[in-house]
Design an enzyme around this catalytic site. Sequence first.
Site, PDB file in Angstrom:
ATOM      1  N   ASN A 177       0.807  -1.213   0.000  1.00  0.00           N
ATOM      2  CA  ASN A 177       0.000   0.000   0.000  1.00  0.00           C
ATOM      3  C   ASN A 177       0.846   1.272   0.000  1.00  0.00           C
ATOM      4  O   ASN A 177       0.413   2.305  -0.502  1.00  0.00           O
ATOM      5  CB  ASN A 177      -0.937   0.003   1.211  1.00  0.00           C
ATOM      6  CG  ASN A 177      -2.020  -1.040   1.095  1.00  0.00           C
ATOM      7  OD1 ASN A 177      -2.910  -0.933   0.276  1.00  0.00           O
ATOM      8  ND2 ASN A 177      -1.936  -2.083   1.916  1.00  0.00           N
ATOM      9  N   THR A 178       2.043   1.196   0.570  1.00  0.00           N
ATOM     10  CA  THR A 178       2.911   2.371   0.675  1.00  0.00           C
ATOM     11  C   THR A 178       4.054   2.346  -0.334  1.00  0.00           C
ATOM     12  O   THR A 178       4.342   3.350  -0.985  1.00  0.00           O
ATOM     13  CB  THR A 178       3.496   2.482   2.095  1.00  0.00           C
ATOM     14  OG1 THR A 178       2.417   2.511   3.045  1.00  0.00           O
ATOM     15  CG2 THR A 178       4.321   3.749   2.249  1.00  0.00           C
TER      16      THR A 178
ATOM     17  N   GLY B  24      -4.220 -12.542   1.628  1.00  0.00           N
ATOM     18  CA  GLY B  24      -3.339 -11.642   0.883  1.00  0.00           C
ATOM     19  C   GLY B  24      -2.195 -12.385   0.217  1.00  0.00           C
ATOM     20  O   GLY B  24      -1.590 -13.284   0.821  1.00  0.00           O
TER      21      GLY B  24
ATOM     22  N   ASP C 138       0.759 -11.437  -0.400  1.00  0.00           N
ATOM     23  CA  ASP C 138       2.030 -11.268   0.304  1.00  0.00           C
ATOM     24  C   ASP C 138       2.169 -12.259   1.455  1.00  0.00           C
ATOM     25  O   ASP C 138       3.259 -12.778   1.718  1.00  0.00           O
ATOM     26  CB  ASP C 138       2.182  -9.836   0.810  1.00  0.00           C
ATOM     27  CG  ASP C 138       1.016  -9.372   1.675  1.00  0.00           C
ATOM     28  OD1 ASP C 138      -0.088  -9.953   1.582  1.00  0.00           O
ATOM     29  OD2 ASP C 138       1.208  -8.414   2.453  1.00  0.00           O
TER      30      ASP C 138
ATOM     31  N   THR D 278       2.669  -1.292   5.975  1.00  0.00           N
ATOM     32  CA  THR D 278       1.549  -0.407   6.287  1.00  0.00           C
ATOM     33  C   THR D 278       0.648  -1.062   7.333  1.00  0.00           C
ATOM     34  O   THR D 278       0.200  -0.427   8.282  1.00  0.00           O
ATOM     35  CB  THR D 278       0.742  -0.092   5.015  1.00  0.00           C
ATOM     36  OG1 THR D 278       1.631   0.442   4.032  1.00  0.00           O
ATOM     37  CG2 THR D 278      -0.349   0.913   5.309  1.00  0.00           C
TER      38      THR D 278
ATOM     39  N   THR E   4       6.960  14.697  25.788  1.00  0.00           N
ATOM     40  CA  THR E   4       5.855  14.223  24.941  1.00  0.00           C
ATOM     41  C   THR E   4       6.341  13.364  23.788  1.00  0.00           C
ATOM     42  O   THR E   4       5.779  12.287  23.512  1.00  0.00           O
ATOM     43  CB  THR E   4       5.050  15.416  24.388  1.00  0.00           C
ATOM     44  OG1 THR E   4       4.500  16.152  25.488  1.00  0.00           O
ATOM     45  CG2 THR E   4       3.924  14.947  23.494  1.00  0.00           C
TER      46      THR E   4
END
Length: 256
Positions: free
Chosen positions: A9-10, A107, A109, A132, A184
Amino acid sequence: MILAIDMGNTNIVLGGIDEHKTYFVERITTNQAKTDLEYAVNLKDILEIHDIHPSQIEGAILSSVVPPLNITILRAVEKILGKKPLLVGSGMKTGLNILMDNPKTVGSDMIVDAVAAIHEFPKPIIVIDMGTATTMSVVDKSGNYCGGVILPGLKVSLDSLSGKTAQLPYISLETPGKVIGKNTIDCMRSGIIYGNVAQIDGIIDRMEEELGEKASIVATGGLARLITPLCRHKIVYDDALLLKGLLLLYRKNMGR
């Protein structure tokens, strides 16, 4: 040498590989707006960078979790190599018995990773692929693909945390020195990194409990190298696992 392509996806991972070595591994961005010609130029540039002529590549195979781009990538590869690539999907010989409610929905993959893992590791096996999404697949001691889990990936979790909260910034993924953060940003990094570490360790424990025995554990994917060294289980990291699986499937389906 074959051209093995893993479209996520990326990123799209492209590798030149044979039984002796991996000649190159490169990543380009997955972009559904690009044309087959644009992807063909990307592929041509990659081959030229590594001083590889298209005639040195005997064929290609594509594993994809982005079906709308399949035809585009197949055409791009054919433009450069002059050969039509194989596409991992239903009807392809994998040698893998898939014990799922609907095997066709697994999938590609995950199937390719499992094929490679069976070839290289003692069964049962847990295969972790961190992209992803993070997937964890299980192969039982008889060599059956018997299921797994799908989790939000590190960057998906981080983007959601930053995007849904007004006061939390977007940060880079780096391993914090301590679990207990003092500001943070360190608190966010610790939560994402060690949260995923604990998640992976906890799911492995439960999977092995269901299997009734210890399993070989292998991890792949670009983000796995951040997480697996921090896990309490012994996890083998293999960045080329999926490419090795694609080579095995190519040979099996081309009759070699």
